[in-house]
Scaffold this active site. Sequence first.
Site, PDB file in Angstrom:
ATOM      1  N   SER A  88       0.834  -1.193   0.000  1.00  0.00           N
ATOM      2  CA  SER A  88       0.000   0.000   0.000  1.00  0.00           C
ATOM      3  C   SER A  88       0.876   1.254   0.000  1.00  0.00           C
ATOM      4  O   SER A  88       1.678   1.460  -0.905  1.00  0.00           O
ATOM      5  CB  SER A  88      -0.956  -0.044   1.201  1.00  0.00           C
ATOM      6  OG  SER A  88      -1.911   0.980   1.130  1.00  0.00           O
ATOM      7  N   HIS A 102      -2.408  -1.367  -4.187  1.00  0.00           N
ATOM      8  CA  HIS A 102      -3.863  -1.436  -4.322  1.00  0.00           C
ATOM      9  C   HIS A 102      -4.421  -0.024  -4.222  1.00  0.00           C
ATOM     10  O   HIS A 102      -3.688   0.945  -4.043  1.00  0.00           O
ATOM     11  CB  HIS A 102      -4.494  -2.370  -3.278  1.00  0.00           C
ATOM     12  CG  HIS A 102      -4.326  -1.910  -1.865  1.00  0.00           C
ATOM     13  ND1 HIS A 102      -4.797  -2.603  -0.784  1.00  0.00           N
ATOM     14  CD2 HIS A 102      -3.726  -0.798  -1.338  1.00  0.00           C
ATOM     15  CE1 HIS A 102      -4.513  -1.968   0.330  1.00  0.00           C
ATOM     16  NE2 HIS A 102      -3.870  -0.859   0.020  1.00  0.00           N
TER      17      HIS A 102
END
EC number: 3.4.21.92
Length: 298
Positions: free
Chosen positions: A193, A218
């Site tokens: 992330s 993501h």
Amino acid sequence: MAHACVSTSASSLRFTAGFVSASPNGSSFDSPKLSLPFEPLRSRKTNKLVSDRKNWKNSTPKAVYSGNLWTPEIPSPQGVWSIRDDLQVPSSPYFPAYAQGQGPPPMVQERFQSIISQLFQYRIIRCGGAVDDDMANIIVAQLLYLDAVDPTKDIVMYVNSPGGSVTAGMAIFDTMRHIRPDVSTVCVGLAASMGAFLLSAGTKGKRYSLPNSRIMIHQPLGGAQGGQTDIDIQANEMLHHKANLNGYLAYHTGQSLEKINQDTDRDFFMSAKEAKEYGLIDGVIMNPLKALQPLAAA
């Protein structure tokens, strides 16, 4: 007459406290009688277990370090009443958890901070754990200080983070671009992330990973509550962050924006080699000793 050992006389015997005596009546046998100065060992152990069973929950927990978690070590009785109630308590080096009795002793904290300070003298900083405001403030201060000390030497930042706050991560990212020294990033363990975003934000040609690290990208996550207008505001804010992050990822990796949007729609995990092919990093360090020095451009 008492003897200190067992007699082989034909006379009847009487058991006393560790002594054997002859019965005054040799024609009849008295029933054996055992008299000990203390309880048998088995009885003492049993009584101790019963006492421990009653008192073990009231004992003061002691914290022991296990990986990244501080586990209160509660004394538990052994035996038939053996009970163990492990409680995993996460801790962060940025908060003195010892003040609540659930963190490392002060000596351990001092040694840990001493190691971080020693690495900082060699222009090595760490981005470890969840990215939050406290971590961001520390890393921003370190970057600004190293820039002021010597703007010509590289800074090496080791990333081992599952991600965290987007705004905190963007504060680190903007500071990395703001300062004059090149920032070499090295993934150790996991960069997911926002951690993966900061890894890719290093100076091009100086972004690396150790061979067994994992990297994941993501889309931003979040939630909203309140009225319809409040939810619309939060949804627009999430769309803004998504477009902003994906645009930078496309620039850092060389991938098209359409591919970034498609890949970040769900969790997209990569090995170090796959991350190099994707463009998130520039090389895989097979010899960890090379990462201890400022890394030259590939």
